[in-house]
Structure formats: structure tokens, C-alpha cells
Design an enzyme around this catalytic site. Structure first.
Site, PDB file in Angstrom:
ATOM      1  N   CYS A   1       0.574  -1.330   0.127  1.00 32.13           N
ATOM      2  CA  CYS A   1      -0.264   0.001   0.072  1.00 32.13           C
ATOM      3  C   CYS A   1       0.980   1.344  -0.157  1.00 32.13           C
ATOM      4  CB  CYS A   1      -0.695  -0.046   0.907  1.00 32.13           C
ATOM      5  SG  CYS A   1      -2.041   1.056   1.420  1.00 32.13           S
TER       6      CYS A   1
ATOM      7  N   CYS B   1       0.405   3.194   3.821  1.00 32.02           N
ATOM      8  CA  CYS B   1       0.983   3.130   4.724  1.00 32.02           C
ATOM      9  C   CYS B   1       2.060   1.882   4.936  1.00 32.02           C
ATOM     10  CB  CYS B   1      -0.457   2.447   5.324  1.00 32.02           C
ATOM     11  SG  CYS B   1      -1.229   1.460   4.987  1.00 32.02           S
TER      12      CYS B   1
ATOM     13  N   CYS C   1      -1.923 -11.076  -7.053  1.00 32.86           N
ATOM     14  CA  CYS C   1      -2.193 -11.784  -5.966  1.00 32.86           C
ATOM     15  C   CYS C   1      -2.164 -11.103  -4.908  1.00 32.86           C
ATOM     16  CB  CYS C   1      -1.102 -13.459  -6.506  1.00 32.86           C
ATOM     17  SG  CYS C   1      -1.487 -14.527  -5.129  1.00 32.86           S
TER      18      CYS C   1
END
Length: 176
Positions: free
Chosen positions: A140, A143, A163
Site C-alpha cells: 500500500c 501505509c 495475487c
């Protein structure tokens, strides 16, 4: 092989200048690429452990993997958006989800992708050599949560298979 590994090292490490690597930084890129304020400040390891379940913490903060065919969202076919379980950033649209038969939710592209341009997505790619071979980790952008990996064996037109661990995701049903 050495040339290939050197080339891979360049591609996955796309960091935004001035961004912290761990935890939530004070700003993030919004849907249109503009800087927006995050909802929460950086979290310590203890705060992440308090916020997340043990399995979510293991996968997202310690780069673990949930067992194949065990994830909540593996067979989810509802329309909606998959968000980061740690910071709620929108990551993948149900429109790009497909059944890969691998045991994890799979997506052909990240939300916000335009052709080959992922600059307006909430993901980053990083080189992962933890198992002794080169793979591309997906994290991400907001974060730094570990989400899973991307492989070059997905469906056309992208040819990609993201995946992704179900425990790293939070699904929000509805149109997007």
C-alpha cells in the site's frame, strides 16, 4: 540473470520523494494525484497490533501470507471496491477481479491504473528476494502494508496477476 535482477531493482521501488517508508505519513496522493491529509498519524508496532487482528498484523506488517484457499474474499463476486485493511486506501475494483485458481484473490490491475501508468493508484511495487528468487511485492502506497505479489501470468490485456491476501483487504460493496 544478473542483468534481469538489476532491471527489476529499478522498476518496483517507486517511492514518492519525502515519503516515509513505514507507517502512515502525514500526506498521501489522492484519487486525482493531489496531496491529501491522512486520517491518522504514523502508528507504532504496538498500535498496529492493537488495531489489527493477529493474522492481519502478520500479513500486512510482517510480510506474511495467508494459507491458500482460506481467504474471505477468494470467491467474492459482489460489485464493489477492495480497500487496505490498515488505512482504508482504495486498492482494487471488483471489475478487475478474476479467478486464477491459485488460492488467493486475483486482480488484473490496481484501481486508478491508466494503461501502464500506476501513478494514480494506491499501490507500490517492490523487489522481493526473501525466498531466494526475484518476485514483485505489492504494498500500500499510503501505509506500506504488505498486500501480496504481482506476477506476469494474468489475463489480457494487462497480462498481470495481482495475487493479494484477503486479510490485507476490506471490501466495500456497491458501485464505484
Amino acid at each position: 540473470m544478473e542483468v534481469f535482477l538489476r532491471a527489476l531493482r529499478v522498476l518496483p521501488f517507486r517511492e514518492v520523494p519525502g515519503r516515509r517508508v513505514r507507517g502512515l505519513s502525514g500526506t498521501r496522493r489522492g484519487d486525482a494525484g493531489s496531496l491529501t491529509k491522512c486520517e491518522s498519524p504514523s502508528l507504532t508496532k504496538a498500535e498496529w497490533q492493537k488495531k489489527l487482528t493477529p493474522e492481519q498484523f502478520y500479513v500486512t506488517r510482517e510480510k506474511g501470507t495467508e494459507p491458500p484457499f482460506s481467504g474471505t474474499y477468494l470467491n467474492n463476486k459482489d460489485p464493489g471496491m477492495y480497500h487496505c485493511v490498515c488505512c482504508d486506501a482504495p486498492l482494487f475494483s471488483s471489475e478487475k477481479k478474476f479467478c486464477s485458481g491459485t488460492g488467493w484473490p486475483s486482480f488484473s490491475e490496481a484501481h486508478g491504473t491508466s494503461g501502464l501508468d500506476e501513478s494514480h493508484t494506491a499501490i507500490l511495487r517492490r523487489l522481493d528476494t526473501s525466498l531466494g528468487s526475484a518476485r514483485t511485492e505489492v504494498v500500500c502506497k499510503q501505509c506500506d502494508a504488505h498486500l501480496g505479489h504481482v506476477f506476469p501470468d494474468g489475463p489480457a490485456p494487462s497480462g498481470q496477476r495481482f495475487c493479494i491476501n484477503s486479510v490485507a483487504l476490506k471490501f466495500k460493496a456497491g458501485k464505484h
